[in-house]
Design an enzyme around this catalytic site. Structure first.
Site, short mmCIF file in Angstrom:
data_model
loop_
_atom_site.label_atom_id
_atom_site.label_comp_id
_atom_site.label_asym_id
_atom_site.label_seq_id
_atom_site.Cartn_x
_atom_site.Cartn_y
_atom_site.Cartn_z
N GLY A 33 0.82 -1.21 0.00
CA GLY A 33 0.00 0.00 0.00
C GLY A 33 0.85 1.25 0.00
CG ASN A 34 -0.43 4.69 -1.61
OD1 ASN A 34 -1.11 5.55 -1.04
ND2 ASN A 34 -0.88 4.03 -2.66
NE ARG A 35 5.02 6.44 4.88
CZ ARG A 35 5.09 5.67 5.96
NH1 ARG A 35 4.06 5.60 6.78
NH2 ARG A 35 6.18 4.99 6.21
CB SER A 36 -2.83 8.21 -0.41
OG SER A 36 -3.92 9.09 -0.61
#
Ligand code: CTP
Ligand code: CA
Length: 235
Positions: A33-36
């Site tokens: 995943g990512n930090r958005s």
């Protein structure tokens, strides 16, 4: 606060907004995943509603709730977002890709939980490229009537190949979108924060415009600018 039906600069417009970060499955319990946080996307949706638009909101993983009053579609992965975006874009006057789309996904997804078996080497995860949704949206738009405004977001850092604005200008060209909203990111900047500072680049020769403040302030500036650009590009 939503204006009365039929009022506001985007009254009668359908605006598709993607937000949050995609999650790319490794197995039934794990993902890349990512930090958005989805905060900027949610603020954009609220600003578009306030401008009188009908909002189709494509929500990947978000730390915040989507605003009430949107037509909500939940998605998980980049491939799911692609499907949802192509579908929602048909009949939309504006498409805003604020989601952080994973550039890569695991080449294989295990249908059962991956186990560590003693004595074996750590597994190596092979990745494959995800489709570029924004680019695909632009190509579809250009092949159809062309009466749709497409807005990209970019999080950039400067590096040895150029500064933030140089990278952003190259990306605007590469993507072929009408507007590119550029964030300057770095450690501790932007992700999950409540304040934001952006530059809006135009593919139609208008000077870059800065906006900063809370994510709602930035969203209002972006939606304002979209209204201007719509009347300039499709008078
Ligand atoms: N985007 C997309 N599909 C992808 C990747 C990105 O639609 N597979 C969209 C994002 O939602 C955003 C814009 O493209 O609106 C720019 O995303 P960004 O990650 O900055 O662009 P990339 O082309 O992936 O470039 P980079 O290699 O710098 O990550
Ligand atoms: Ca990317």
């Amino acid at each position: 606060v939503e204006p009365p039906a039929g009022a506001g600069p985007l009254a009668g417009c359908t605006v598709t907004i993607s937000a949050g970060g995609t999650r790319e499955a490794l197995d039934p319990v794990r993902f890349l995943g990512n930090r958005s946080s989805g905060k900027q996307g949610a603020a954009l949706a609220a600003a578009a509603l306030a401008a009188g638009a009908h909002v189709r909101f494509l929500a990947a993983h978000m730390d915040v709730q989507p605003p009430a009053g949107v037509e909500l579609v939940r998605v998980e992965s980049a491939l799911e977002l692609r499907e949802a975006a192509l579908q929602a874009a048909a009949g939309s006057d504006v498409v805003i890709m604020a989601a952080a789309v994973a550039d890569f996904r695991p080449a294989e997804v295990s249908h059962t939980k991956i186990k560590k078996s003693d004595g074996e080497d750590a597994p190596v995860v092979r990745l494959v490229r995800n489709p570029d949704i924004l680019h695909e949206l632009v190509e579809r738009r250009n092949a159809d009537s062309g009466k749709q405004l497409i807005v990209g977001f970019a999080a950039e850092t400067g590096d040895e190949h150029g500064n933030v604005l140089e990278h952003a200008a190259a990306k605007l060209k590469r993507k072929g979108c009408d507007l590119l909203v550029v964030n300057h990111v770095g450690v501790g900047r932007v992700f999950g924060q409540d304040e934001n500072s952006v530059v809006i680049l135009s593919g139609h020769g208008v000077e870059p415009q800065s906006a900063s403040g809370s994510k709602s302030d930035v969203a209002a500036a972006v939606i304002d600018r979209i209204g201007d650009e719509l009347s300039r590009v499709f008078p």
